[in-house]
Enzyme design. Structure first.
Site, PDB file in Angstrom:
ATOM      1  N   GLU A 163      62.071  77.741  31.707  1.00  0.00           N
ATOM      2  CA  GLU A 163      62.756  78.694  32.342  1.00  0.00           C
ATOM      3  C   GLU A 163      64.141  79.054  31.610  1.00  0.00           C
ATOM      4  O   GLU A 163      65.283  78.879  32.102  1.00  0.00           O
ATOM      5  CB  GLU A 163      63.283  78.360  33.704  1.00  0.00           C
ATOM      6  CG  GLU A 163      62.026  78.109  34.653  1.00  0.00           C
ATOM      7  CD  GLU A 163      62.209  77.994  36.147  1.00  0.00           C
ATOM      8  OE1 GLU A 163      63.544  78.039  36.493  1.00  0.00           O
ATOM      9  OE2 GLU A 163      61.482  78.078  37.006  1.00  0.00           O
ATOM     10  N   GLU A 222      54.753  75.690  37.640  1.00  0.00           N
ATOM     11  CA  GLU A 222      55.398  75.391  38.879  1.00  0.00           C
ATOM     12  C   GLU A 222      54.983  76.636  39.967  1.00  0.00           C
ATOM     13  O   GLU A 222      55.065  77.665  39.776  1.00  0.00           O
ATOM     14  CB  GLU A 222      57.026  75.426  38.710  1.00  0.00           C
ATOM     15  CG  GLU A 222      57.476  74.420  37.909  1.00  0.00           C
ATOM     16  CD  GLU A 222      58.897  74.573  37.748  1.00  0.00           C
ATOM     17  OE1 GLU A 222      59.733  75.045  38.502  1.00  0.00           O
ATOM     18  OE2 GLU A 222      59.458  73.916  36.532  1.00  0.00           O
TER      19      GLU A 222
HETATM   20  C1  BGC Z   1      62.903  74.766  38.030  1.00  0.00           C
HETATM   21  C2  BGC Z   1      63.091  73.195  38.799  1.00  0.00           C
HETATM   22  C3  BGC Z   1      63.581  73.554  39.975  1.00  0.00           C
HETATM   23  C4  BGC Z   1      62.848  74.353  40.853  1.00  0.00           C
HETATM   24  C5  BGC Z   1      63.108  74.445  42.408  1.00  0.00           C
HETATM   25  C6  BGC Z   1      62.652  75.726  38.818  1.00  0.00           C
HETATM   26  O1  BGC Z   1      63.424  76.966  38.796  1.00  0.00           O
HETATM   27  O2  BGC Z   1      62.297  74.521  36.914  1.00  0.00           O
HETATM   28  O3  BGC Z   1      63.789  72.381  37.994  1.00  0.00           O
HETATM   29  O4  BGC Z   1      63.890  72.301  40.589  1.00  0.00           O
HETATM   30  O5  BGC Z   1      62.563  75.643  40.427  1.00  0.00           O
HETATM   31  O6  BGC Z   1      64.417  75.402  42.407  1.00  0.00           O
HETATM   32  C1  BGC Z   2      65.140  80.944  41.863  1.00  0.00           C
HETATM   33  C2  BGC Z   2      63.823  81.475  41.730  1.00  0.00           C
HETATM   34  C3  BGC Z   2      63.412  82.342  42.891  1.00  0.00           C
HETATM   35  C4  BGC Z   2      64.269  83.062  43.506  1.00  0.00           C
HETATM   36  C5  BGC Z   2      63.897  83.679  44.637  1.00  0.00           C
HETATM   37  C6  BGC Z   2      65.858  81.805  42.578  1.00  0.00           C
HETATM   38  O1  BGC Z   2      67.190  81.082  42.713  1.00  0.00           O
HETATM   39  O2  BGC Z   2      65.502  80.374  40.646  1.00  0.00           O
HETATM   40  O3  BGC Z   2      62.685  80.878  41.031  1.00  0.00           O
HETATM   41  O4  BGC Z   2      62.089  82.928  42.486  1.00  0.00           O
HETATM   42  O5  BGC Z   2      65.458  82.548  43.695  1.00  0.00           O
HETATM   43  O6  BGC Z   2      64.930  84.429  45.374  1.00  0.00           O
END
Ligand code: BGC
Ligand code: BGC
Length: 438
Positions: free
Chosen positions: A160, A353
């Site tokens: 990411e 993920e």
């Molecule tokens: C990341 C993880 C994180 C997960 C849940 C992803 O953005 O790769 O490290 O724990 O989302 O927030």
């Molecule tokens: C996370 C993303 C997620 C989004 C949802 C972000 O903070 O990192 O993985 O899709 O929130 O609103």
């Protein structure tokens, strides 16, 4: 819920489909005392950065308890385990020995190691604003590949880069805590360059089966009004296409290349180095509208007023404990959209993920979330998208970055006092699902 599953069994995925779970080094390993510090150690030591004031000095202590984790993976019956190597640990005496032992233990248990080479824990001496960090990363990758390459099934260059740029360098809510707004764009470029150089370094070391784990989600305009559509378009460009276009088609979206440092055309040739598969981390779609002239609080983040968009709530949807909307069909939309946009430039896709944060060990909401998303994934496969695998985030409740230990994404509960692991209902559910798939 149970009834629906009985009357409507999970469809069968293609033979060879790879089932796995994911973690990352900083979030689970602990044992911070026997490695060099990363930017996350510095960040968490600053008061007010992490909501519960915690650090990842111990986390799940997987550094010492990895045998327990491998046993949990074997019991779950996954094909693969995605974990990351900590760059500062690799730089520390004996650091690579740990990953060597872990990889051996996984292979002995019949679980294929999938290694992420960077999951945000940058050594403190380095900085993604500096171009040189990209070549330093390639050197790190060569060292790891040399040592583990004979046993690693798949390599992931970066996790990411979008979130690491946005949260770490633009909004300042993740390490290294900079609030540079659009001046953070070089951080994105240098990570993308690092990705391309890493692909070359891996190939030079004889390692194959290489991908990246990019975060993506559909962007939905708040309304049909031109100002909302334009704002959503821009958000999509910034958070999605800025990271997929260069890797898959060797171009930045319109208007972005000019903002990037260095010889961008030459760099794009490196960034677009062919990969074997494309990894997508998917959690939720985002609804985006025109700016409202005020700072917006959303999903635990505050978006400054000067941004040319605002993130809005997705109504009429259940939300996780993190406040993220649960929208399984958006995963189908995302994947068919990707296949349509990139056509034959899109290699096979892996979901690297997908998961949710909920409290409790009898986690029926997590089962519902995963069930819905795996079905949505199957619909994408039926629609012709070449998806080859699915990884749940996460094996264990762990250190959830700026949220500390307050968000629980695990299939396995971690007691952060005793470090005892307790499989949740979702663990048993996934185990049974995997058995039925074989
Ligand atoms: C990341 C993880 C994180 C997960 C849940 C992803 O953005 O790769 O490290 O724990 O989302 O927030
Ligand atoms: C996370 C993303 C997620 C989004 C949802 C972000 O903070 O990192 O993985 O899709 O929130 O609103």
């Amino acid at each position: 819920m149970i009834r629906r599953m009985v009357t409507n069994p999970m469809p069968q995925f293609p033979a060879g489909f790879l089932w796995g779970v994911s973690t990352s080094a900083h979030q689970i390993e602990g044992a911070a005392d026997v490695r060099e510090p990363s930017v996350w150690d510095v960040f968490t030591a600053e008061p007010g950065r992490v909501k519960d004031g915690s650090t990842a000095a111990v986390a799940c202590d997987s550094y010492h308890r990895y045998h327990e984790d491998v046993a949990l993976l074997a019991g779950l019956g996954v094909d693969a385990y995605r974990f990351s190597v900590s760059w500062p640990r690799v730089d520390s005496p004996g650091g690579l020995d740990f990953y060597d032992r872990l990889v051996d233990a996984l292979c002995a248990a019949g679980v294929r190691p999938v290694v992420t080479l960077f999951h945000w824990d940058l050594p403190v001496a380095l900085d993604w604003l500096e171009r040189d960090t990209a070549s330093r990363f390639a050197d790190h990758v060569s060292v790891v590949a040399e040592r583990l390459g004979d046993r690693v099934a798949k390599w992931i260059t970066l996790n990411e880069p979008a979130e690491h740029t946005l949260l770490g360098h633009a909004l300042g809510v993740h390490a290294p805590g900079r609030r540079l707004m659009f001046d953070a764009l070089p951080v994105a470029h240098h990570q993308l360059l690092a990705h391309g150089l890493a692909v070359r370094a891996l190939r030079a070391a004889g390692a194959g089966d290489i991908g990246i784990a990019n975060s993506h989600g559909p962007t939905w305009a708040a309304s049909e009004k031109p100002e909302d559509r334009e704002a959503a378009e821009f958000y999509d460009l910034l958070l999605n296409r800025l990271f997929s276009d260069p890797v898959l088609i060797g171009r930045y979206p319109e208007g972005i290349g000019e903002l990037m440092p260095g010889d961008v055309e030459a760099d794009l040739k490196v960034i677009a180095e062919p990969i074997d598969w494309y990894g997508i981390n998917y959690y939720a779609p985002t609804r985006v509208g025109a700016p409202q002239g005020a700072e917006i609080e959303f999903g635990g983040l505050s978006f400054p007023a000067e941004l040319p968009f605002t993130v809005r709530e997705i109504e009429d949807r259940p939300v996780t404990d993190f406040g993220w909307p649960v929208v399984p069909e958006a995963l189908t939309e995302l994947l068919t959209g990707f296949a349509g946009r990139y056509c034959d430039r899109l290699p096979p896709v892996l979901i690297t993920e997908n998961g949710c944060s909920y409290e409790g060990v009898d986690d029926q909401e997590r089962i519902a979330y995963l069930d819905g998303h795996i079905r949505a994934l199957h619909r994408a496969v039926e629609a012709g998208v070449d998806v080859r695998g699915y990884f749940v985030w996460s094996l264990l409740d762990n250190f959830e970055w700026a949220e500390g230990y307050a968000r629980r994404f695990g299939l396995v509960h971690t007691d952060f006092e005793t470090l005892e692991r307790t499989p949740k209902a979702s663990y048993t559910w996934l185990r049974d699902l995997l058995r039925a798939q074989r």
